[in-house]
Design a protein around this motif. Structure first.
Motif, short mmCIF file in Angstrom:
data_model
loop_
_atom_site.label_atom_id
_atom_site.label_comp_id
_atom_site.label_asym_id
_atom_site.label_seq_id
_atom_site.Cartn_x
_atom_site.Cartn_y
_atom_site.Cartn_z
N VAL A 269 0.84 -1.21 0.00
CA VAL A 269 0.00 0.00 0.00
C VAL A 269 0.87 1.25 0.00
O VAL A 269 0.55 2.24 -0.68
CB VAL A 269 -0.96 0.00 1.21
N TYR A 270 1.97 1.22 0.75
CA TYR A 270 2.84 2.39 0.86
C TYR A 270 4.00 2.34 -0.13
O TYR A 270 4.70 3.35 -0.32
CB TYR A 270 3.37 2.52 2.29
N GLY A 271 4.23 1.18 -0.75
CA GLY A 271 5.30 1.06 -1.73
C GLY A 271 6.69 1.18 -1.16
O GLY A 271 7.64 1.56 -1.85
N ARG A 272 6.83 0.86 0.11
CA ARG A 272 8.14 0.92 0.78
C ARG A 272 8.11 0.01 1.99
O ARG A 272 7.06 -0.50 2.37
CB ARG A 272 8.45 2.36 1.22
N ARG A 273 9.27 -0.20 2.56
CA ARG A 273 9.35 -1.01 3.77
C ARG A 273 8.96 -0.16 4.98
O ARG A 273 9.32 1.02 5.08
CB ARG A 273 10.74 -1.59 3.98
N ILE A 274 8.25 -0.78 5.92
CA ILE A 274 7.90 -0.12 7.16
C ILE A 274 8.16 -1.09 8.32
O ILE A 274 8.21 -2.30 8.12
CB ILE A 274 6.42 0.35 7.20
N ARG A 275 8.35 -0.53 9.50
CA ARG A 275 8.47 -1.35 10.71
C ARG A 275 7.42 -0.86 11.69
O ARG A 275 7.30 0.34 11.94
CB ARG A 275 9.86 -1.23 11.33
N VAL A 276 6.63 -1.78 12.22
CA VAL A 276 5.49 -1.44 13.07
C VAL A 276 5.66 -2.15 14.42
O VAL A 276 5.81 -3.37 14.46
CB VAL A 276 4.16 -1.85 12.42
N GLU A 277 5.60 -1.39 15.52
CA GLU A 277 5.83 -1.97 16.84
C GLU A 277 4.55 -2.31 17.58
O GLU A 277 4.62 -2.68 18.75
CB GLU A 277 6.67 -1.01 17.70
N HIS A 278 3.42 -2.20 16.93
CA HIS A 278 2.17 -2.32 17.66
C HIS A 278 1.59 -3.74 17.62
O HIS A 278 1.92 -4.55 16.76
CB HIS A 278 1.17 -1.30 17.13
N TRP A 279 0.68 -3.97 18.55
CA TRP A 279 0.07 -5.28 18.80
C TRP A 279 -0.51 -5.92 17.56
O TRP A 279 -0.31 -7.11 17.31
CB TRP A 279 -1.00 -5.06 19.88
N ALA A 280 -1.25 -5.17 16.76
CA ALA A 280 -1.94 -5.76 15.61
C ALA A 280 -0.96 -6.33 14.60
O ALA A 280 -1.25 -7.33 13.93
CB ALA A 280 -2.84 -4.73 14.94
N ASN A 281 0.21 -5.72 14.46
CA ASN A 281 1.20 -6.22 13.52
C ASN A 281 1.73 -7.59 13.96
O ASN A 281 1.93 -8.49 13.13
CB ASN A 281 2.36 -5.24 13.40
N ALA A 282 1.92 -7.77 15.27
CA ALA A 282 2.34 -9.09 15.77
C ALA A 282 1.21 -10.10 15.63
O ALA A 282 1.43 -11.25 15.25
CB ALA A 282 2.77 -8.97 17.23
N LEU A 283 -0.02 -9.67 15.94
CA LEU A 283 -1.18 -10.55 15.88
C LEU A 283 -1.38 -11.13 14.48
O LEU A 283 -1.68 -12.32 14.32
CB LEU A 283 -2.43 -9.78 16.31
N HIS A 284 -1.21 -10.31 13.46
CA HIS A 284 -1.44 -10.75 12.08
C HIS A 284 -0.15 -11.15 11.37
O HIS A 284 -0.18 -11.97 10.45
CB HIS A 284 -2.15 -9.64 11.30
N GLY A 285 0.97 -10.57 11.79
CA GLY A 285 2.23 -10.89 11.13
C GLY A 285 2.71 -12.30 11.42
O GLY A 285 3.26 -12.97 10.53
N GLY A 286 2.51 -12.78 12.66
CA GLY A 286 2.90 -14.15 12.98
C GLY A 286 2.20 -15.17 12.09
O GLY A 286 2.86 -16.02 11.47
N PRO A 287 0.88 -15.13 11.98
CA PRO A 287 0.17 -16.04 11.07
C PRO A 287 0.59 -15.89 9.61
O PRO A 287 0.70 -16.90 8.89
CB PRO A 287 -1.30 -15.66 11.28
N ALA A 288 0.81 -14.66 9.15
CA ALA A 288 1.23 -14.47 7.76
C ALA A 288 2.58 -15.13 7.51
O ALA A 288 2.79 -15.81 6.49
CB ALA A 288 1.31 -12.97 7.43
N ALA A 289 3.52 -14.98 8.47
CA ALA A 289 4.82 -15.61 8.32
C ALA A 289 4.70 -17.13 8.34
O ALA A 289 5.39 -17.83 7.58
CB ALA A 289 5.75 -15.14 9.44
N ALA A 290 3.82 -17.66 9.18
CA ALA A 290 3.63 -19.11 9.24
C ALA A 290 3.17 -19.65 7.89
O ALA A 290 3.67 -20.67 7.40
CB ALA A 290 2.63 -19.46 10.33
#
Length: 383
Positions: A269-290
């Motif tokens: 969406v942003y066309g660049r790399r981002i780093r997000v420290e918030h809860w929702a990123n961990a909640l959804h990022g873990g399953p996406a990585a799996a």
């Protein structure tokens, strides 16, 4: 293998089983606690409004029931991607086929005797100290700093906040909305000291960069966190502000993935790399990585999202304000019941709803649409 037994790591293990993976899963955590969620530590748990049992990702028996080898109090000392090995603190070696790094972030620290708020033990230690008449000095008007200040003030503490920026949340929200949060805390009796830094922390308080000394019974530092990228860097993986990944959360090694606070991932969406420290990123990022580890087609394009609770103010935030050139309001910010939209080139790139509920989907749809918005329609309060 999953290195990091926080929310991202635990949800990755859960997803592997849900997706039908029946091989070995090793989940390694440096803390002695089984995986838990961190947002309550500076909110309801810190204020004593919820019990410890409510913060955990899974019941204690879940890991054995799902054949997840949970190793707590264990540190990984080295990752060797080409050999598909990790080395543990006890000198042993553990092979893997696919590896997820979900090591999170660690609080930035100041020299001197200060409290920090990252672990459940940190939160419990502060909760025990917060009481009527206790003086608390918070270094940093960050989200963690302000939530800690609100919890301390609600407990009856005398609270001072020291921040080198000109107002609260200056980098996160900009000066206009940062000042709104500052006024909220000032209205609750918090002593706010902007434009000055903590030069020295002592047993009795803080010496400011101006030379002034402030006494306090305890000092809490909330000056941000740094991603735990040491293992990845030593392993030769590409690292920037975090561990660099593609949109599928794959690192520069094809069998190593990263998720959660530690990942700096490409966001389409942003066309660049981002780093997000918030809860929702961990909640959804873990399953996406799996799913990515299992060879599924994955695009981790969830918009950044977080929330805060301070006194009577509840807020949800979606998007990324970087590069914005305008803010449009729906409702009156001074009423603490409004929506703020950050625009760039007439397009919504972020939104914050304050004491207005059930609008996150609408805000995120506007961000994803990328269309130029009619500002009059955007600011119109709907019945």
């Amino acid at each position: 293998m999953i290195v990091g037994a926080g929310l991202a790591g635990a949800k990755a293990a859960e997803t592997l089983r849900e997706e039908g993976f029946d091989g070995e899963i090793v989940l390694i955590g440096a803390e002695s606690e089984r995986p838990y969620e961190r947002p309550p530590l500076s909110k309801e748990f810190l204020q004593g409004r919820t019990e410890r049992d409510t913060i955990y990702v899974h019941p204690p028996e879940w890991y054995a029931d799902h054949a997840v080898d949970l190793r707590l109090g264990t540190r990984v000392t080295r990752i060797e991607p080409d050999r598909h090995l990790v080395r543990l603190g006890d000198g042993s070696r553990q092979p893997y086929d696919k590896l997820l790094i979900a090591t999170g972030a660690a609080p930035r620290r100041l020299p001197g005797p200060a409290y920090y708020l990252r672990t459940v033990e940190d939160s419990e230690a502060l909760k025990e100290r917060f009481a009527k008449g206790v003086s608390v000095l918070v270094v940093g008007a960050s989200w963690i700093g302000l939530e800690t200040a609100a919890a301390a003030r609600t407990a009856g503490c005398e609270v001072t906040v020291v921040e080198p920026e000109p107002t609260a949340l200056n980098k996160a929200l900009g000066p206009e909305l940062g000042a709104l949060f500052a006024r909220l805390h000032a209205s609750k009796g918090v002593d706010l000291r902007f434009g000055t830094a903590a030069a020295e922390i002592t047993q009795t308080g803080v010496r400011l960069s101006s030379g002034e000394r402030l006494s306090a019974d305890l000092v809490v530092a909330g000056i941000g966190a740094a991603p735990e990228v040491g293992l990845a860097r030593d392993a030769g993986l590409d690292v920037g502000q975090g561990i660099l990944t593609d949109a599928a959360l794959r690192t520069s090694h094809p069998d190593v993935f990263a998720a959660g606070d530690v990942a700096e991932f490409f966001h389409p969406v942003y066309g660049r790399r981002i780093r997000v420290e918030h809860w929702a990123n961990a909640l959804h990022g873990g399953p996406a990585a799996a799913r990515s580890m299992l060879g599924r087609e994955v695009v981790h394009d969830r918009l950044p999202y977080f929330y805060t609770d301070q006194y009577e103010l509840g807020m949800e935030f979606s998007g990324d304000i970087e590069g914005h050139d305008e803010i449009v309001y729906r409702g009156d910010p001074e009423s603490l019941e409004f929506i703020a939209y950050w625009l760039r080139g007439g397009r919504v790139i972020a939104g914050m709803n304050v004491n207005v509920w059930d609008v996150v989907d609408e805000i995120q749809e506007l961000i994803r649409s990328g269309v130029v918005i009619d500002r009059t329609e955007l600011s119109r309060v709907r019945s």
